[in-house]
Design a protein around this motif. Structure first.
Motif, mmCIF file in Angstrom:
data_model
loop_
_atom_site.group_PDB
_atom_site.id
_atom_site.type_symbol
_atom_site.label_atom_id
_atom_site.label_comp_id
_atom_site.label_asym_id
_atom_site.label_seq_id
_atom_site.Cartn_x
_atom_site.Cartn_y
_atom_site.Cartn_z
ATOM 1 N N ALA A 34 35.680 22.623 77.202
ATOM 2 C CA ALA A 34 37.087 22.337 76.967
ATOM 3 C C ALA A 34 37.990 23.519 77.287
ATOM 4 O O ALA A 34 39.200 23.354 77.378
ATOM 5 C CB ALA A 34 37.289 21.924 75.503
ATOM 6 N N LYS A 35 37.405 24.701 77.466
ATOM 7 C CA LYS A 35 38.208 25.894 77.693
ATOM 8 C C LYS A 35 38.241 26.236 79.181
ATOM 9 O O LYS A 35 37.214 26.581 79.755
ATOM 10 C CB LYS A 35 37.635 27.083 76.913
ATOM 11 C CG LYS A 35 37.650 26.899 75.393
ATOM 12 C CD LYS A 35 37.045 28.096 74.689
ATOM 13 C CE LYS A 35 37.060 27.907 73.178
ATOM 14 N NZ LYS A 35 36.439 29.068 72.488
ATOM 15 N N LEU A 268 43.862 38.548 67.803
ATOM 16 C CA LEU A 268 44.465 37.575 68.721
ATOM 17 C C LEU A 268 43.405 36.717 69.402
ATOM 18 O O LEU A 268 43.595 35.502 69.589
ATOM 19 C CB LEU A 268 45.302 38.300 69.782
ATOM 20 C CG LEU A 268 46.629 38.896 69.313
ATOM 21 C CD1 LEU A 268 47.250 39.735 70.422
ATOM 22 C CD2 LEU A 268 47.596 37.800 68.877
ATOM 23 N N THR A 269 42.281 37.321 69.798
ATOM 24 C CA THR A 269 41.273 36.593 70.567
ATOM 25 C C THR A 269 40.303 35.799 69.694
ATOM 26 O O THR A 269 39.639 34.895 70.202
ATOM 27 C CB THR A 269 40.458 37.557 71.437
ATOM 28 O OG1 THR A 269 39.893 38.584 70.598
ATOM 29 C CG2 THR A 269 41.339 38.203 72.491
ATOM 30 N N GLU A 277 44.189 26.800 68.471
ATOM 31 C CA GLU A 277 43.423 25.693 69.019
ATOM 32 C C GLU A 277 43.348 24.544 68.025
ATOM 33 O O GLU A 277 43.433 23.361 68.403
ATOM 34 C CB GLU A 277 42.024 26.166 69.397
ATOM 35 C CG GLU A 277 41.190 25.084 70.066
ATOM 36 C CD GLU A 277 39.823 25.581 70.500
ATOM 37 O OE1 GLU A 277 39.312 25.087 71.514
ATOM 38 O OE2 GLU A 277 39.280 26.463 69.822
ATOM 39 N N ALA A 278 43.212 24.860 66.738
ATOM 40 C CA ALA A 278 43.184 23.825 65.708
ATOM 41 C C ALA A 278 44.514 23.065 65.667
ATOM 42 O O ALA A 278 44.556 21.841 65.498
ATOM 43 C CB ALA A 278 42.879 24.438 64.345
ATOM 44 N N ARG A 279 45.619 23.785 65.841
ATOM 45 C CA ARG A 279 46.931 23.111 65.864
ATOM 46 C C ARG A 279 47.065 22.231 67.100
ATOM 47 O O ARG A 279 47.616 21.126 67.031
ATOM 48 C CB ARG A 279 48.054 24.159 65.842
ATOM 49 C CG ARG A 279 48.266 24.822 64.487
ATOM 50 C CD ARG A 279 49.642 25.458 64.395
ATOM 51 N NE ARG A 279 49.845 26.485 65.401
ATOM 52 C CZ ARG A 279 49.564 27.756 65.226
ATOM 53 N NH1 ARG A 279 49.030 28.169 64.075
ATOM 54 N NH2 ARG A 279 49.791 28.650 66.173
ATOM 55 N N ARG A 280 46.579 22.707 68.231
ATOM 56 C CA ARG A 280 46.689 21.921 69.465
ATOM 57 C C ARG A 280 45.883 20.647 69.396
ATOM 58 O O ARG A 280 46.304 19.592 69.852
ATOM 59 C CB ARG A 280 46.211 22.749 70.665
ATOM 60 C CG ARG A 280 47.173 23.830 71.103
ATOM 61 C CD ARG A 280 46.800 24.327 72.501
ATOM 62 N NE ARG A 280 45.447 24.835 72.554
ATOM 63 C CZ ARG A 280 45.124 26.116 72.330
ATOM 64 N NH1 ARG A 280 46.071 26.994 72.049
ATOM 65 N NH2 ARG A 280 43.869 26.518 72.408
#
Length: 283
Positions: A34-35, A268-269, A277-280
């Motif tokens: 997915a990334k 940040l990473t 990512e959880a919000r997206r």
């Protein structure tokens, strides 16, 4: 002026036909990953199913792969000039192909990345990647009594494709052994999948699945999970590293210590990325 226009046609078709698809491949997610930019387990699908076939086609059939370039060349140059420039255009493509294969062989056809061929399946030809398993097993297995449980070790009658992987792996057997154990490919729960894969002689029926990697995941779930765990976070696009290096270099300040800069980058990473990512994804 005609020479400049010819060069522009050539640059445009090379870019739109080869470099742009590769860039888009890296910037998109895959059937399993997915990334974007982290598609290393799929790298041989890009290399063997697109990049090398495209370069071979451009060298062997330039009129099909570079139609505008060859059309402009034919319409604007006399016979001698046309033959001369066509000859050197094809020679340049051949040199590009040879350099590309040399670089790919230097980095991809060596452990540990060569083991990604275990999950690769050609979309056109019968699979030949069982040769990687057979060759590795030949290196790793010392008990002659258990060889019958693996693929055929007969070098005399083996297919040319399988012999190709033997020729690559066997001369570097010491490195193969080290990486095979570091990646825990000799884990006992992986052995049944590897034995099954070493006896595979025909390709997956690709019309029944969305992608070869999905078929591999269904047929060899434990081996697939092990490969994903080991290679899933390898960046497949070097530009990710270059961009990160540039951002770190230009964002450094003499008022901030390196310990604080490293801690912020780690946050940040790892933490911030997971939260975003959880919000997206809404999870």
């Amino acid at each position: 002026m005609p020479q400049m226009k010819l060069a522009l046609y050539f640059e445009s078709e090379i870019g739109s036909g080869f470099f742009e698809p590769v860039m888009k491949w890296h910037s998109r997610s895959g059937p399993i990953h997915a990334k974007p930019g982290f598609r290393m387990p799929e790298i041989f699908n890009l290399l063997l199913d697109f990049q090398i076939p495209w370069l071979n086609g451009a060298v062997d059939k330039p009129d099909e792969y570079l139609p505008d370039t060859l059309c402009y060349l034919q319409d604007n140059f006399d016979d001698n000039e046309y033959n001369f420039r066509r000859k050197w255009l094809i020679a340049g493509l051949a040199a590009m192909r040879e350099k590309f294969i040399d670089i790919s062989s230097r980095y991809l056809f060596k452990p540990p990345l060569i083991f990604l061929l275990l999950s690769h399946r050609s979309q056109e030809d019968e699979t030949d990647d069982d040769g990687v398993v057979v060759s590795t097993a030949e290196i790793m297995i010392y008990d002659e009594l258990v060889r019958e449980e693996w693929g055929d070790f007969n070098r005399v009658d083996c297919p040319a494709e399988e012999q190709h992987w033997r020729d690559i792996l066997l001369p570097q057997c010491d490195v193969v052994k080290v990486w095979w154990r570091l990646l825990e490919m000799d884990f006992e729960k992986l052995i049944p999948d590897l034995k099954k894969l070493s006896k595979l002689t025909v390709a997956y029926e690709l019309d029944k699945v969305d992608a070869p990697l999905l078929a591999f995941r269904e047929s060899y779930p434990i081996l697939h999970d092990n490969i994903q765990a080991k290679y899933g976070l390898f960046p497949s696009d070097s530009r990710l590293d270059e961009q990160q290096h540039g951002s770190l270099r230009y964002n450094l300040s003499d008022r901030i210590g390196m310990a604080q800069a490293d801690a912020r980058q780690m946050w940040l990473t790892v933490t911030a990325y997971a939260m975003r990512e959880a919000r997206r994804t809404g999870q």
